[in-house]
Design an enzyme around this catalytic site. Structure first.
Site, PDB file in Angstrom:
ATOM      1  CE1 TYR A 126      -2.276  -8.667   2.403  1.00  0.00           C
ATOM      2  CE2 TYR A 126      -1.394 -10.159   0.746  1.00  0.00           C
ATOM      3  CZ  TYR A 126      -2.472  -9.539   1.342  1.00  0.00           C
ATOM      4  OH  TYR A 126      -3.739  -9.786   0.891  1.00  0.00           O
ATOM      5  CB  SER A 177       5.976 -11.144   5.550  1.00  0.00           C
ATOM      6  OG  SER A 177       4.600 -11.359   5.727  1.00  0.00           O
ATOM      7  CD  GLN A 178       3.162 -10.153  -1.076  1.00  0.00           C
ATOM      8  OE1 GLN A 178       1.982 -10.290  -1.380  1.00  0.00           O
ATOM      9  NE2 GLN A 178       3.798  -8.995  -1.204  1.00  0.00           N
ATOM     10  CG  ASP A 218       4.532 -14.762  12.629  1.00  0.00           C
ATOM     11  OD1 ASP A 218       3.474 -14.107  12.552  1.00  0.00           O
ATOM     12  OD2 ASP A 218       5.380 -14.803  11.712  1.00  0.00           O
ATOM     13  CG  HIS A 223       4.639 -11.302  10.615  1.00  0.00           C
ATOM     14  ND1 HIS A 223       4.971 -12.558  10.150  1.00  0.00           N
ATOM     15  CD2 HIS A 223       4.481 -10.518   9.510  1.00  0.00           C
ATOM     16  CE1 HIS A 223       4.996 -12.552   8.836  1.00  0.00           C
ATOM     17  NE2 HIS A 223       4.714 -11.326   8.422  1.00  0.00           N
TER      18      HIS A 223
END
Length: 359
Positions: free
Chosen positions: A121, A217-218, A303, A332
């Site tokens: 992201y 992540s994203q 996370d 994360h």
């Protein structure tokens, strides 16, 4: 199926509104989500619209009206063992999407298994010498820009010119166009991501039958969505994925990006039903009930950005063969280099099971 447990009381997590780096280096917080045993069994009922498949079939039919026009231009990066190509192809709405294609310089004539990587992201494809792990390991490696991103922690080169996503939104990307499934930002992103697989397959060095998708992540959430929406994905590597079980994420953490949804609804109190009706078409945890490729997940149990329960919601709904690596004391950042070792070994085993196609 297990129902969602009640949301916990305020977790004491800091409200971070300023732009962040891809992976926080703050001191770790204690475990705040479900227990390890509860996570292993966590398979919540997720809304799946009756017309989900028709929606995506219509979306890709619409995108197919634009020729792919995949083009690869050699770039001098100063690296002598990796060849890099500035890659362009047509994404949703006719937009030009940028990527880097990295290839081992001394490759044989046999087409290569390939990793299409989506980015976390706020980031972009970066500079051409920055991300080439998979090419160094002998694979073709396509690093794909995410439209409109690439200014938070790595450089991107792809704008988001869509005219239909300009309604009021909370700063960031998670609520852009969220009032309707047709205008939602991730409709364009997922379409671009599927078209990226097609673009990779257009290069003669790529083995069309061995295209893996990956990301953190994203990027991990996009990879999961593509595993359900694209044809014949060979393997999936999803690290600490975002875009999974939106309602849970927006309810349990006050960290971006899920918090963007909560803050939008804090203002637009009357739009809760519409927002989650839109998000149901993009929830990777629901989409992966259609995924068949072998998958390697990772999750970090501290996370606060992508809560562990949202990751396990996707993992436990994933239909294909799957494994997950948990990092109990990480946030994360997840497993980082340690997990890359796991990925390299896992994908090498996958490649050994499907020998390279000869030309």
């Amino acid at each position: 199926m297990a129902a969602d447990p009640p949301s916990p009381p305020h977790l004491g997590l800091r409200d971070r509104r300023a732009p962040a780096t891809e992976h926080s280096k703050e001191p770790s917080m204690p475990h705040y989500d479900l227990s390890a045993d509860e996570l292993a069994a966590y398979r919540p009922q997720l809304p799946r619209p009756d017309d989900l498949r028709q929606f995506w079939e219509g979306t890709f039919d619409e995108a197919a009206a634009w020729p792919l026009h995949a083009a690869f231009s050699a770039v001098d990066t100063g690296l002598t063992v990796i060849d890099t190509y500035d890659t362009r192809f047509t994404g949703a709405g006719g937009a030009t999407i940028r990527a880097w294609l990295h290839l081992p310089a001394n490759r044989s004539t046999a087409p290569l298994p390939t990793v299409v990587e989506y980015v976390g992201y706020g980031g972009g494809r970066g500079l051409p010498h920055e991300r080439h792990l998979w090419a160094a390991a002998g694979y073709a490696h396509l690093v794909v820009d995410t439209r409109g991103q690439g200014s938070a922690w790595s450089v991107g080169h792809t704008p988001d010119p869509a005219p239909d996503g300009g309604q009021p939104a909370y700063p960031g990307f998670a609520t852009r166009g969220i009032e309707h499934r047709d205008t939602y930002y991730y409709r364009r992103v997922y379409t671009d991501a599927v078209r990226a697989v097609q673009a990779a397959r257009a290069h003669p060095a790529v083995d069309r039958q061995r295209v893996a998708v990956a990301g953190s992540s994203q990027g991990g959430g996009i990879a999961l969505a593509v595993s359900a929406l694209a044809d014949d994905i060979w393997a999936v590597m999803a690290d600490v994925p975002f875009l999974c079980h939106f309602r849970r994420g927006a309810s349990i953490t006050d960290r971006e990006p899920y918090a963007e949804i909560a803050r939008y609804l804090r203002v637009h109190r009357d739009r809760e039903h519409q927002v989650f009706s839109t998000l149901a078409y993009f929830d990777a945890a629901a989409l992966v009930t259609d995924s068949a490729a072998p998958a390697l997940f990772s999750v970090a149990l501290m996370d606060q950005v992508c809560p562990p329960s949202t990751v396990y919601a996707a993992y436990n709904h994933y239909r294909g063969p799957k494994q997950i690596r948990a990092y109990p004391f990480n946030e994360h950042e997840g497993g980082e280099g340690h997990h890359q070792i796991q990925q390299l070994r896992w994908l090498a085993d996958r490649a050994a099971d499907t020998p390279l196609r000869q030309v």
